[in-house]
Design a protein around this motif. Structure first.
Motif, PDB file in Angstrom:
ATOM      1  N   MET A   1     -31.138 -19.137 -21.208  1.00  0.00           N
ATOM      2  CA  MET A   1     -29.866 -18.040 -22.467  1.00  0.00           C
ATOM      3  C   MET A   1     -31.610 -17.401 -22.478  1.00  0.00           C
ATOM      4  SD  MET A   1     -29.118 -18.737 -26.209  1.00  0.00           S
ATOM      5  CE  MET A   1     -27.668 -18.760 -26.523  1.00  0.00           C
ATOM      6  N   ALA A   2     -30.941 -15.661 -22.518  1.00  0.00           N
ATOM      7  CA  ALA A   2     -32.219 -14.365 -22.589  1.00  0.00           C
ATOM      8  C   ALA A   2     -32.133 -14.551 -23.683  1.00  0.00           C
ATOM      9  CB  ALA A   2     -30.882 -13.001 -22.315  1.00  0.00           C
ATOM     10  N   ASP A   3     -33.327 -14.192 -24.160  1.00  0.00           N
ATOM     11  CA  ASP A   3     -34.380 -13.557 -25.444  1.00  0.00           C
ATOM     12  C   ASP A   3     -33.213 -12.248 -26.255  1.00  0.00           C
ATOM     13  OD1 ASP A   3     -36.071 -16.055 -25.336  1.00  0.00           O
ATOM     14  OD2 ASP A   3     -37.713 -13.936 -24.445  1.00  0.00           O
ATOM     15  N   SER A   4     -32.938 -12.628 -27.395  1.00  0.00           N
ATOM     16  CA  SER A   4     -32.367 -11.276 -27.904  1.00  0.00           C
ATOM     17  C   SER A   4     -33.099 -10.944 -30.079  1.00  0.00           C
ATOM     18  CB  SER A   4     -30.955 -11.354 -28.062  1.00  0.00           C
ATOM     19  OG  SER A   4     -30.600 -13.153 -29.472  1.00  0.00           O
ATOM     20  N   LEU A   5     -32.983 -10.122 -30.567  1.00  0.00           N
ATOM     21  CA  LEU A   5     -33.060  -9.878 -31.473  1.00  0.00           C
ATOM     22  C   LEU A   5     -32.158  -9.452 -32.162  1.00  0.00           C
ATOM     23  CD1 LEU A   5     -36.036  -8.721 -33.053  1.00  0.00           C
ATOM     24  CD2 LEU A   5     -35.692  -6.863 -32.143  1.00  0.00           C
ATOM     25  N   THR A   6     -31.953  -9.984 -33.314  1.00  0.00           N
ATOM     26  CA  THR A   6     -31.070  -9.440 -34.687  1.00  0.00           C
ATOM     27  C   THR A   6     -31.824  -9.053 -35.982  1.00  0.00           C
ATOM     28  OG1 THR A   6     -30.383 -11.633 -33.980  1.00  0.00           O
ATOM     29  CG2 THR A   6     -28.996 -10.362 -35.786  1.00  0.00           C
ATOM     30  N   LEU A   7     -31.528  -7.199 -35.549  1.00  0.00           N
ATOM     31  CA  LEU A   7     -32.112  -7.112 -36.650  1.00  0.00           C
ATOM     32  C   LEU A   7     -30.939  -7.043 -38.382  1.00  0.00           C
ATOM     33  CD1 LEU A   7     -33.012  -5.492 -33.953  1.00  0.00           C
ATOM     34  CD2 LEU A   7     -34.045  -3.507 -35.775  1.00  0.00           C
ATOM     35  N   GLU A   8     -30.988  -6.724 -39.243  1.00  0.00           N
ATOM     36  CA  GLU A   8     -30.187  -7.338 -40.560  1.00  0.00           C
ATOM     37  C   GLU A   8     -30.752  -6.313 -41.631  1.00  0.00           C
ATOM     38  OE1 GLU A   8     -28.642 -10.910 -41.663  1.00  0.00           O
ATOM     39  OE2 GLU A   8     -30.069 -10.736 -43.323  1.00  0.00           O
ATOM     40  N   LEU A   9     -29.713  -5.722 -41.850  1.00  0.00           N
ATOM     41  CA  LEU A   9     -29.346  -5.043 -43.516  1.00  0.00           C
ATOM     42  C   LEU A   9     -28.747  -6.190 -44.592  1.00  0.00           C
ATOM     43  CD1 LEU A   9     -30.093  -2.451 -45.188  1.00  0.00           C
ATOM     44  CD2 LEU A   9     -28.114  -1.778 -44.197  1.00  0.00           C
ATOM     45  N   ALA A  10     -29.121  -6.106 -45.104  1.00  0.00           N
ATOM     46  CA  ALA A  10     -28.206  -7.064 -46.152  1.00  0.00           C
ATOM     47  C   ALA A  10     -28.580  -6.508 -47.342  1.00  0.00           C
ATOM     48  CB  ALA A  10     -29.114  -8.728 -46.842  1.00  0.00           C
ATOM     49  N   ASP A  11     -27.408  -6.813 -47.780  1.00  0.00           N
ATOM     50  CA  ASP A  11     -26.712  -5.886 -49.766  1.00  0.00           C
ATOM     51  C   ASP A  11     -27.150  -5.355 -49.529  1.00  0.00           C
ATOM     52  OD1 ASP A  11     -25.883  -9.466 -49.849  1.00  0.00           O
ATOM     53  OD2 ASP A  11     -28.084  -9.756 -50.538  1.00  0.00           O
ATOM     54  N   PHE A  12     -26.558  -4.187 -48.574  1.00  0.00           N
ATOM     55  CA  PHE A  12     -26.562  -2.387 -49.311  1.00  0.00           C
ATOM     56  C   PHE A  12     -25.635  -2.434 -49.353  1.00  0.00           C
ATOM     57  CE2 PHE A  12     -25.970   2.058 -47.583  1.00  0.00           C
ATOM     58  CZ  PHE A  12     -27.148   2.125 -48.407  1.00  0.00           C
ATOM     59  N   GLN A  36     -25.451  -7.456 -39.143  1.00  0.00           N
ATOM     60  CA  GLN A  36     -26.499  -8.152 -38.238  1.00  0.00           C
ATOM     61  C   GLN A  36     -26.299  -6.893 -36.639  1.00  0.00           C
ATOM     62  OE1 GLN A  36     -25.355 -11.508 -38.720  1.00  0.00           O
ATOM     63  NE2 GLN A  36     -27.256 -11.769 -40.030  1.00  0.00           N
ATOM     64  N   VAL A  37     -27.455  -6.425 -35.929  1.00  0.00           N
ATOM     65  CA  VAL A  37     -27.168  -6.257 -34.706  1.00  0.00           C
ATOM     66  C   VAL A  37     -28.092  -7.318 -34.251  1.00  0.00           C
ATOM     67  CG1 VAL A  37     -27.869  -4.005 -33.915  1.00  0.00           C
ATOM     68  CG2 VAL A  37     -26.973  -3.943 -35.726  1.00  0.00           C
ATOM     69  N   ARG A  38     -26.854  -7.687 -32.838  1.00  0.00           N
ATOM     70  CA  ARG A  38     -27.640  -8.233 -32.369  1.00  0.00           C
ATOM     71  C   ARG A  38     -28.527  -7.241 -30.818  1.00  0.00           C
ATOM     72  NH1 ARG A  38     -24.647 -11.762 -29.241  1.00  0.00           N
ATOM     73  NH2 ARG A  38     -24.264 -10.295 -27.402  1.00  0.00           N
ATOM     74  N   PHE A  39     -30.108  -7.448 -30.504  1.00  0.00           N
ATOM     75  CA  PHE A  39     -30.613  -6.267 -30.196  1.00  0.00           C
ATOM     76  C   PHE A  39     -31.013  -6.767 -28.933  1.00  0.00           C
ATOM     77  CE2 PHE A  39     -34.156  -3.200 -29.227  1.00  0.00           C
ATOM     78  CZ  PHE A  39     -33.545  -1.723 -29.630  1.00  0.00           C
ATOM     79  N   ARG A  40     -30.951  -6.226 -27.112  1.00  0.00           N
ATOM     80  CA  ARG A  40     -31.563  -6.576 -26.164  1.00  0.00           C
ATOM     81  C   ARG A  40     -32.999  -6.702 -26.008  1.00  0.00           C
ATOM     82  NH1 ARG A  40     -28.337  -4.107 -22.435  1.00  0.00           N
ATOM     83  NH2 ARG A  40     -29.684  -2.360 -22.332  1.00  0.00           N
ATOM     84  N   CYS A  41     -33.382  -7.559 -25.827  1.00  0.00           N
ATOM     85  CA  CYS A  41     -34.992  -8.165 -25.930  1.00  0.00           C
ATOM     86  C   CYS A  41     -35.691  -7.282 -24.998  1.00  0.00           C
ATOM     87  CB  CYS A  41     -35.228  -9.135 -26.442  1.00  0.00           C
ATOM     88  SG  CYS A  41     -36.626  -9.617 -27.483  1.00  0.00           S
ATOM     89  N   PRO A  42     -36.738  -6.730 -24.616  1.00  0.00           N
ATOM     90  CA  PRO A  42     -37.418  -6.269 -24.314  1.00  0.00           C
ATOM     91  C   PRO A  42     -38.218  -7.743 -23.481  1.00  0.00           C
ATOM     92  CG  PRO A  42     -38.581  -5.591 -25.843  1.00  0.00           C
ATOM     93  CD  PRO A  42     -37.551  -5.901 -26.493  1.00  0.00           C
ATOM     94  N   PRO A  43     -38.690  -7.397 -22.518  1.00  0.00           N
ATOM     95  CA  PRO A  43     -39.317  -8.774 -21.585  1.00  0.00           C
ATOM     96  C   PRO A  43     -40.924  -9.508 -22.055  1.00  0.00           C
ATOM     97  CG  PRO A  43     -39.207  -7.076 -19.500  1.00  0.00           C
ATOM     98  CD  PRO A  43     -38.437  -6.437 -21.458  1.00  0.00           C
ATOM     99  N   GLU A  44     -41.218  -8.192 -22.374  1.00  0.00           N
ATOM    100  CA  GLU A  44     -42.814  -8.408 -23.173  1.00  0.00           C
ATOM    101  C   GLU A  44     -42.165  -9.054 -24.163  1.00  0.00           C
ATOM    102  OE1 GLU A  44     -42.146  -4.078 -24.308  1.00  0.00           O
ATOM    103  OE2 GLU A  44     -41.400  -5.863 -22.211  1.00  0.00           O
ATOM    104  N   ARG A  45     -43.748 -10.293 -25.089  1.00  0.00           N
ATOM    105  CA  ARG A  45     -43.278 -10.232 -25.713  1.00  0.00           C
ATOM    106  C   ARG A  45     -44.348  -8.963 -26.975  1.00  0.00           C
ATOM    107  NH1 ARG A  45     -45.186 -15.947 -26.371  1.00  0.00           N
ATOM    108  NH2 ARG A  45     -45.707 -15.406 -28.665  1.00  0.00           N
ATOM    109  N   PHE A  46     -43.778  -8.733 -28.213  1.00  0.00           N
ATOM    110  CA  PHE A  46     -43.867  -8.579 -29.342  1.00  0.00           C
ATOM    111  C   PHE A  46     -45.410  -9.013 -30.342  1.00  0.00           C
ATOM    112  CE2 PHE A  46     -39.311  -8.261 -29.706  1.00  0.00           C
ATOM    113  CZ  PHE A  46     -38.863  -7.190 -29.768  1.00  0.00           C
ATOM    114  N   VAL A  47     -46.810  -8.055 -29.859  1.00  0.00           N
ATOM    115  CA  VAL A  47     -48.018  -7.839 -29.736  1.00  0.00           C
ATOM    116  C   VAL A  47     -47.958  -7.638 -31.329  1.00  0.00           C
ATOM    117  CG1 VAL A  47     -48.619  -8.767 -28.206  1.00  0.00           C
ATOM    118  CG2 VAL A  47     -48.457  -6.313 -28.197  1.00  0.00           C
ATOM    119  N   PRO A  48     -48.978  -7.111 -31.879  1.00  0.00           N
ATOM    120  CA  PRO A  48     -50.028  -6.144 -32.720  1.00  0.00           C
ATOM    121  C   PRO A  48     -49.754  -4.649 -32.532  1.00  0.00           C
ATOM    122  CG  PRO A  48     -50.741  -7.768 -33.043  1.00  0.00           C
ATOM    123  CD  PRO A  48     -50.139  -8.220 -31.761  1.00  0.00           C
ATOM    124  N   GLU A  49     -50.100  -4.028 -31.302  1.00  0.00           N
ATOM    125  CA  GLU A  49     -49.342  -2.920 -30.751  1.00  0.00           C
ATOM    126  C   GLU A  49     -48.283  -2.333 -30.368  1.00  0.00           C
ATOM    127  OE1 GLU A  49     -51.392  -4.829 -29.026  1.00  0.00           O
ATOM    128  OE2 GLU A  49     -53.589  -4.520 -30.782  1.00  0.00           O
TER     129      GLU A  49
END
Length: 123
Positions: A1-12, A36-49
């Motif tokens: 299964m591919a990685d994905s990212l879900t962004l969410e806006l709740a109770d707006f 909720q928005v399922r977003f194609r995640c970039p292949p690299e990791r999320f780092v502080p920068e």
């Protein structure tokens, strides 16, 4: 299964011109959105920068549920949800799926939540 990212806006909450009954038309009524928005995640990791361009601005979700709706009268809240989905798909090709939950606050009599949930996958 591919990685994905879900962004969410709740109770707006935002006032939208919607409804089919005479007491609903002519003035906006309050709606509560959860998106909720399922977003194609970039292949690299999320780092502080990691720059914002690797994700999506959360304010885009708010915009899709407010300003993007304009002053149009939507008979059904299903049409409101569809417009939110389409706005988010058009904003960013990395959006894979959108789920929009809308609660009609004016219908609540005993704190119940009356509304719909619409899920769309990118076609």
């Amino acid at each position: 299964m591919a990685d994905s990212l879900t962004l969410e806006l709740a109770d707006f909450e935002h006032d939208v011109h919607t409804g089919i009954y005479s007491e609903e038309t002519g003035r906006p009524q309050p709606l509560r959105f959860t998106v909720q928005v399922r977003f194609r995640c970039p292949p690299e990791r999320f780092v502080p920068e990691t720059p914002l361009s690797a994700s999506k601005n959360y304010m885009d979700l708010k915009f899709a549920c407010s300003d993007a709706l304009g002053d149009t009268h939507y008979q059904l809240i299903e049409a409101v949800a569809d417009h939110v989905c389409e706005t988010l798909f058009l904003q960013d090709e990395r959006v894979e799926a959108v789920t929009v939950k809308i609660v009609k606050l004016a219908l609540s009599e005993a704190d119940e939540k009356i509304g719909i949930t619409l899920h769309r996958d990118r076609r």
